[in-house]
Design a protein around this motif. Sequence first.
Motif, PDB file in Angstrom:
ATOM      1  N   VAL A 251      -5.329   5.442   6.114  1.00 47.32           N
ATOM      2  CA  VAL A 251      -5.131   4.116   6.692  1.00 47.32           C
ATOM      3  C   VAL A 251      -5.521   4.176   8.167  1.00 47.32           C
ATOM      4  O   VAL A 251      -4.748   4.644   9.000  1.00 47.32           O
ATOM      5  N   PRO A 252      -6.743   3.738   8.489  1.00 52.55           N
ATOM      6  CA  PRO A 252      -7.145   3.724   9.895  1.00 52.55           C
ATOM      7  C   PRO A 252      -6.730   2.414  10.562  1.00 52.55           C
ATOM      8  O   PRO A 252      -6.693   1.364   9.923  1.00 52.55           O
TER       9      PRO A 252
ATOM     10  N   GLU B  74      -5.557  -1.980  -6.969  1.00 46.20           N
ATOM     11  CA  GLU B  74      -6.432  -0.970  -7.541  1.00 46.20           C
ATOM     12  C   GLU B  74      -5.622   0.295  -7.776  1.00 46.20           C
ATOM     13  O   GLU B  74      -4.696   0.591  -7.026  1.00 46.20           O
ATOM     14  N   PRO B  75      -5.985   1.064  -8.801  1.00 45.68           N
ATOM     15  CA  PRO B  75      -5.244   2.300  -9.065  1.00 45.68           C
ATOM     16  C   PRO B  75      -5.637   3.400  -8.080  1.00 45.68           C
ATOM     17  O   PRO B  75      -6.805   3.562  -7.762  1.00 45.68           O
ATOM     18  N   MET B  76      -4.652   4.130  -7.619  1.00 44.92           N
ATOM     19  CA  MET B  76      -4.906   5.295  -6.780  1.00 44.92           C
ATOM     20  C   MET B  76      -5.387   6.410  -7.693  1.00 44.92           C
ATOM     21  O   MET B  76      -4.763   6.671  -8.718  1.00 44.92           O
TER      22      MET B  76
ATOM     23  N   VAL C  60       0.821  -1.208   0.000  1.00 44.21           N
ATOM     24  CA  VAL C  60       0.000   0.000   0.000  1.00 44.21           C
ATOM     25  C   VAL C  60       0.861   1.266   0.000  1.00 44.21           C
ATOM     26  O   VAL C  60       0.833   2.039  -0.955  1.00 44.21           O
ATOM     27  N   LEU C  61       1.603   1.476   1.056  1.00 46.96           N
ATOM     28  CA  LEU C  61       2.309   2.743   1.215  1.00 46.96           C
ATOM     29  C   LEU C  61       3.395   2.951   0.165  1.00 46.96           C
ATOM     30  O   LEU C  61       3.511   4.040  -0.408  1.00 46.96           O
TER      31      LEU C  61
ATOM     32  N   SER D  22      -0.559   2.023  -7.618  1.00 41.14           N
ATOM     33  CA  SER D  22      -1.629   1.070  -7.298  1.00 41.14           C
ATOM     34  C   SER D  22      -1.451   0.614  -5.858  1.00 41.14           C
ATOM     35  O   SER D  22      -0.379   0.719  -5.289  1.00 41.14           O
ATOM     36  N   TYR D  23      -2.524   0.104  -5.283  1.00 41.34           N
ATOM     37  CA  TYR D  23      -2.475  -0.352  -3.898  1.00 41.34           C
ATOM     38  C   TYR D  23      -3.342  -1.594  -3.766  1.00 41.34           C
ATOM     39  O   TYR D  23      -4.277  -1.799  -4.528  1.00 41.34           O
ATOM     40  N   LEU D  24      -3.024  -2.418  -2.806  1.00 44.51           N
ATOM     41  CA  LEU D  24      -3.827  -3.585  -2.491  1.00 44.51           C
ATOM     42  C   LEU D  24      -4.810  -3.173  -1.397  1.00 44.51           C
ATOM     43  O   LEU D  24      -4.394  -2.731  -0.326  1.00 44.51           O
TER      44      LEU D  24
END
Length: 183
Positions: A109-110, A99-101, A69-70, A80-82
Amino acid sequence: MAVDGPDVAAPDELARAVAGRLPALGRPAVVVPAGGFLRPASLRLEHGRTDPDARYTDWLDAAALAREVLGPVGPGGDGSYLPVLWDVERDRAARARPEPMPPGGVLLVPGALLQGLGLAFDVVVHLRVAPAARRRRTPAERAWELPAFDRYDDEVDPVALADAVVLADSPDHPALVLQGRFS
């Protein structure tokens, strides 16, 4: 942006509320809960289901959160991020696709116990719930987690590290305390 706080402070709810307001300000937002990056039960619960030290050190797969993610949405990443790695309910890989940011998007990110792990957040908002309020508000079946949050306060001092702090002892009366670069 990290929204760090114990479950009783509802960091997921705050992150979703912020994400819901950002598009009107011209910034699309994505919420990726840290709870989707917990380790498998065999690792999380290796020392039992109610071990506060394991809750503090062994639950979150911080390396996977950084890798999936980060890093990808940060500088030099592919954008992109999972959205989730581990399905905690079924205790198996979520099998989600990256997925594309959105361009110009804000990633929220909580989760709990997010600071002091070396995660590359640009901004950290900490939802502070004082120890006495945590004890009052934590359900009896989750009281075993309380020493993990006490340890986090002592060892990491999340209030001092955060860019902004929300005093969240009372869910109906939160109070924002700006600090760091925002004060």
